[in-house]
Design an enzyme around this catalytic site. Structure first.
Site, PDB file in Angstrom:
ATOM      1  N   ALA A  76      -1.981  23.165 -28.460  1.00  0.00           N
ATOM      2  CA  ALA A  76      -1.706  21.913 -29.169  1.00  0.00           C
ATOM      3  C   ALA A  76      -2.356  20.762 -28.427  1.00  0.00           C
ATOM      4  O   ALA A  76      -2.757  20.879 -27.271  1.00  0.00           O
ATOM      5  CB  ALA A  76      -0.197  21.688 -29.284  1.00  0.00           C
TER       6      ALA A  76
ATOM      7  N   THR B 211      -6.618  20.060 -19.440  1.00  0.00           N
ATOM      8  CA  THR B 211      -6.522  19.751 -20.869  1.00  0.00           C
ATOM      9  C   THR B 211      -6.525  21.002 -21.749  1.00  0.00           C
ATOM     10  O   THR B 211      -6.430  20.884 -22.969  1.00  0.00           O
ATOM     11  CB  THR B 211      -7.687  18.845 -21.288  1.00  0.00           C
ATOM     12  OG1 THR B 211      -8.929  19.410 -20.843  1.00  0.00           O
ATOM     13  CG2 THR B 211      -7.528  17.463 -20.669  1.00  0.00           C
TER      14      THR B 211
ATOM     15  N   LYS C 116      -8.887  23.896 -21.571  1.00  0.00           N
ATOM     16  CA  LYS C 116     -10.179  24.478 -21.944  1.00  0.00           C
ATOM     17  C   LYS C 116     -10.138  26.006 -21.883  1.00  0.00           C
ATOM     18  O   LYS C 116     -10.581  26.692 -22.800  1.00  0.00           O
ATOM     19  CB  LYS C 116     -11.266  23.926 -21.018  1.00  0.00           C
ATOM     20  CG  LYS C 116     -11.464  22.423 -21.123  1.00  0.00           C
ATOM     21  CD  LYS C 116     -12.571  21.942 -20.236  1.00  0.00           C
ATOM     22  CE  LYS C 116     -12.214  22.015 -18.770  1.00  0.00           C
ATOM     23  NZ  LYS C 116     -11.113  21.105 -18.394  1.00  0.00           N
ATOM     24  N   THR C 117      -9.596  26.549 -20.797  1.00  0.00           N
ATOM     25  CA  THR C 117      -9.504  28.008 -20.662  1.00  0.00           C
ATOM     26  C   THR C 117      -8.574  28.589 -21.703  1.00  0.00           C
ATOM     27  O   THR C 117      -8.854  29.643 -22.295  1.00  0.00           O
ATOM     28  CB  THR C 117      -9.014  28.363 -19.242  1.00  0.00           C
ATOM     29  OG1 THR C 117      -9.892  27.782 -18.273  1.00  0.00           O
ATOM     30  CG2 THR C 117      -8.980  29.868 -19.050  1.00  0.00           C
ATOM     31  N   LEU C 118      -7.461  27.919 -21.958  1.00  0.00           N
ATOM     32  CA  LEU C 118      -6.509  28.393 -22.962  1.00  0.00           C
ATOM     33  C   LEU C 118      -7.140  28.396 -24.348  1.00  0.00           C
ATOM     34  O   LEU C 118      -6.917  29.322 -25.149  1.00  0.00           O
ATOM     35  CB  LEU C 118      -5.268  27.494 -22.948  1.00  0.00           C
ATOM     36  CG  LEU C 118      -4.088  27.931 -23.811  1.00  0.00           C
ATOM     37  CD1 LEU C 118      -3.485  29.214 -23.274  1.00  0.00           C
ATOM     38  CD2 LEU C 118      -3.023  26.841 -23.854  1.00  0.00           C
TER      39      LEU C 118
ATOM     40  N   HIS D 147       6.083  23.766 -25.560  1.00  0.00           N
ATOM     41  CA  HIS D 147       6.762  24.145 -24.315  1.00  0.00           C
ATOM     42  C   HIS D 147       8.278  24.085 -24.445  1.00  0.00           C
ATOM     43  O   HIS D 147       8.980  24.851 -23.766  1.00  0.00           O
ATOM     44  CB  HIS D 147       6.301  23.230 -23.177  1.00  0.00           C
ATOM     45  CG  HIS D 147       4.884  23.450 -22.765  1.00  0.00           C
ATOM     46  ND1 HIS D 147       4.445  24.591 -22.139  1.00  0.00           N
ATOM     47  CD2 HIS D 147       3.775  22.674 -22.912  1.00  0.00           C
ATOM     48  CE1 HIS D 147       3.145  24.518 -21.904  1.00  0.00           C
ATOM     49  NE2 HIS D 147       2.710  23.361 -22.356  1.00  0.00           N
TER      50      HIS D 147
ATOM     51  N   GLU E 192       9.194  -4.756  -4.395  1.00  0.00           N
ATOM     52  CA  GLU E 192       9.316  -4.179  -5.737  1.00  0.00           C
ATOM     53  C   GLU E 192       9.808  -5.211  -6.742  1.00  0.00           C
ATOM     54  O   GLU E 192       9.420  -5.191  -7.914  1.00  0.00           O
ATOM     55  CB  GLU E 192      10.257  -2.973  -5.704  1.00  0.00           C
ATOM     56  CG  GLU E 192       9.756  -1.798  -4.875  1.00  0.00           C
ATOM     57  CD  GLU E 192       8.429  -1.269  -5.375  1.00  0.00           C
ATOM     58  OE1 GLU E 192       8.158  -1.332  -6.595  1.00  0.00           O
ATOM     59  OE2 GLU E 192       7.628  -0.799  -4.543  1.00  0.00           O
TER      60      GLU E 192
ATOM     61  N   HIS F  70       6.829  -7.133  -7.994  1.00  0.00           N
ATOM     62  CA  HIS F  70       6.114  -6.396  -9.046  1.00  0.00           C
ATOM     63  C   HIS F  70       6.831  -6.539 -10.388  1.00  0.00           C
ATOM     64  O   HIS F  70       6.218  -6.827 -11.424  1.00  0.00           O
ATOM     65  CB  HIS F  70       6.024  -4.911  -8.686  1.00  0.00           C
ATOM     66  CG  HIS F  70       5.000  -4.594  -7.646  1.00  0.00           C
ATOM     67  ND1 HIS F  70       3.686  -4.979  -7.753  1.00  0.00           N
ATOM     68  CD2 HIS F  70       5.101  -3.902  -6.467  1.00  0.00           C
ATOM     69  CE1 HIS F  70       3.018  -4.549  -6.694  1.00  0.00           C
ATOM     70  NE2 HIS F  70       3.857  -3.905  -5.894  1.00  0.00           N
TER      71      HIS F  70
END
Length: 657
Positions: free
Chosen positions: A172, A213, A215-217, A351, A434, A437
């Protein structure tokens, strides 16, 4: 080596036999029992170490064995023998004759064993090498043997169709790549459909994109859908210490592919052997170039009826040789990007299907997709697994939402280190850092929405802030400037409240510097430098010469400093204006250690800018809520012929046989 060992054993056996059929006597026994009685015909001094006593014919010893005794030296032996014969009144012309010999004994053979073994090994190597060359010459008919036979053969793994459990429904988040690669499945299942129109079946495709990402799958799913054998190999397996192994393995691999056609041949990490030739390649690179040349030759050897599709995967398409990428070898370049928010939702659904949770998994997938911008498929799989591990550690019967949120924090920032001992002064500095930020981002329009801020150490950092970036591909100069100001908020807060700065802002300054250089050098967002774009060096890449002059380099450095200085000044003015709010957030952080979005709204009021936080808000105006999985018209029937086509091929094979 075997022959040398056998010869050594035979020699040692013969010597052992001789030693067993001989008897050692003393000097006194020799004089009294043999020499005095005139029973000695002659004496043989062997290797100047021992003496063999030769008796006349018919005068054997009582047990039938030969006689011998040791001597210290030849001189003393001759002197003692002469004195003994004089004492026995033996005339000089009748003295027992002495003969000197050199023979091979057991100790000599033991000294020669290493030499014999080396000679045997060399003979063995020569013999096996000739066998190997003969086997390599007949590689087309069968696999060659020899000492290097296993080294020269391909290490590619053949996976039968029945053992491939991955299909397109298990992949997917990369629908466009799936549509492109579905055509290869259709090529393998219905080649005549294309040949009737005069089309040539593509020989291969390169899957490229960031790590993780899928590719092998995707390549394995292609073989699973096509129901054909899947031959997989890594590019690094072609490179060995022996010269000629790479080209030999390439030849062997393609011979295997032709033998099992139709099939899919997948070369993972092809950049290991596909790097550009020439340039500064020395030494071991020549072997890599020979392997690449053989790969190019083998791919040219395919024709349209071979029915072998070559797929390859790499993260570095820019370093591949141009000859490898030309049409006729790898005809397609399929980019597999990091998934967008809809793609992440689809991956989460895959998953989450195997996880035990009482939550609505569709809603959970969408919520998690909104909380994980920039995550790849591998990151999402890691988040789901971490959530299950956290739930099991807490002895929960099912996975709850808080477990997924904790898993995201762990993947992004690392594990909490509650055992870290911070001095009160250090903890106060981290809290104000923090808070700087958080407040700077809260009142900057183009800063990312804040989800959570914490002063519990995680990973290498002492503080942690989680934001929710937009799904955005284009940024304006104003947006990048606001992000720089938000990143500088921690350093500015330290300066305002303590009048000093610490090393805690090192990572922030690194990000700000990279962003500033990118704007000036890469994106052409500076008026003085102009609308030019220079390639910025990749991490770990050495730059021998810059693509611009020294004068331009000085101008770039000057403008970067001006940009960062302007951002620092703007942030200082903003936090000085909201100094009391920074104080509120810092004091609450010191008390609670963790503040979420609701706490920030309570302390600072609603954020004065519109923002998106839910899945529906992010995908608004992009069509349907879910990922578009519709197929092009030409591929809508590809799966229907999946069952009938193999039967037809089997029938054809039976009739031809």
């Amino acid at each position: 080596m075997i022959y040398a060992a056998i010869g050594t054993v035979c020699v040692l056996g013969a010597l052992t036999y001789l030693e067993l059929n001989s008897r050692e006597i003393t000097w006194k026994e020799f004089i009294n029992n043999y020499l005095a009685k005139g029973m000695v015909e002659k004496l043989e001094v062997v290797n100047k170490k021992w003496v063999r006593v030769r008796l006349p014919a018919g005068s054997n010893t009582s047990d039938g064995s030969s006689l011998w005794f040791n001597i210290g030296s030849v001189d003393s032996f001759e002197r003692n023998l002469e004195n003994a014969q004089i004492e026995l009144n033996v005339e000089s012309q009748n003295f027992v004759p002495v003969v000197y010999k050199t023979e091979m004994d057991g100790s000599t053979v033991k000294d020669l064993i290493p030499t014999l073994l080396i000679i045997g090994f060399l003979i063995f190597m020569l013999k096996r090498s000739s066998e190997m060359m003969g086997g390599a010459a007949g590689r087309g008919k069968g696999r060659g043997g020899g000492l290097f036979g296993g080294v020269m053969e391909s290490t590619a793994k053949l996976i039968n169709p029945t053992d491939i459990k991955v299909q397109f429904k298990d992949v997917a988040g990369c629908e466009e790549a799936k549509i492109e690669i579905m055509e290869f499945v259709n090529f393998l299942k219905n080649p005549q459909q294309y040949m009737d129109l005069g089309a040539k079946i593509p020989k291969g495709a390169i899957l490229t994109g960031p790590p993780g990402t899928g590719k092998t799958l995707l390549a394995k799913a292609t073989a699973g859908e096509a129901n054909v054998p899947f031959i997989t190999v890594s590019g690094s397996e072609f490179l060995e210490m022996f010269v000629g192994v790479g080209p030999s393995r390439v030849r062997d691999m393609f011979a295997m592919a032709r033998k099992h056609a139709p099939c899919i041949l997948f070369i993972d990490e092809i950049d290991a052997v596909g790097r550009k030739r020439g340039g500064r390649n020395f030494g071991g690179h020549s072997e890599q170039e020979n392997t690449l040349n053989q790969l190019l030759v083998e791919m040219d050897g395919f024709n349209t009826t071979t029915n072998v599709v070559v797929l390859a995967a790499t993260n570095r398409l820019d370093i591949l040789d141009n000859a490898l990428l030309r049409p006729g070898r790898f005809d397609r370049q399929i980019y597999v990007p990091a998934p967008d928010i809809k793609g992440r939702a689809s991956i989460f659904k895959v998953h989450l299907a195997t996880l035990k949770s009482n939550l609505n998994k569709d809603d959970l997938a969408r919520k998690m997709a909104a909380l994980t911008p920039g995550f790849t498929g591998a990151d999402i799989a890691n988040v789901c697994n971490e959530a299950a591990l956290i739930a099991a550690r807490d002895l929960n019967e099912s996975i709850e939402l808080k477990h997924f949120e904790q898993a995201i924090e762990r993947v992004v920032a690392g594990m909490e280190k509650k055992s870290n001992v911070l001095q009160p002064e250090e903890k106060k500095t981290v809290a104000y850092h923090e808070a700087g930020h958080a407040v700077a981002g809260w009142f900057l329009e183009h800063a990312d929405p804040l989800l959570k801020v914490s002063i519990i150490p995680r990973g290498k950092g002492l503080g942690y802030a989680q934001y929710l970036p937009k799904e955005q591909y284009l940024y304006t100069a104003e947006q990048l400037f606001d992000r720089m100001c938000m990143t500088l908020g921690g350093r500015v807060s330290e300066q305002i409240f303590f009048g000093r700065i610490t090393t805690g802002a090192q990572d922030d300054l690194k990000k700000v510097t990279q962003s500033a250089y990118a704007q000036v050098v890469h994106y052409g967002m500076n008026e003085k430098v102009g609308n030019v774009s220079f390639d910025m060096p990749q991490p770990g890449e050495q730059v021998l010469e810059k693509p611009y002059s020294e004068e331009t380099a000085q101008l770039i450095d000057s403008e970067v400093r001006v940009l960062i200085g302007t951002a620092y000044k703007s942030t200082h003015e903003l936090l000085t204006l909201h100094k009391e709010k920074v104080l509120k957030v810092a004091e609450r952080l010191l008390k609670q250690e963790i503040l979420n979005r609701d706490d920030m709204i309570e302390l600072l009021g609603p954020r004065p800018f519109p923002e998106k936080s839910t899945y529906e808000q992010f995908v608004e105006g992009t069509g349907s809520l879910d990922e578009d999985t519709s197929l092009p018209e030409g591929l809508k029937g590809w799966n229907k012929k999946k069952e009938t086509e193999p039967e037809k091929k089997d029938t054809d094979k039976k009739s031809s046989s």
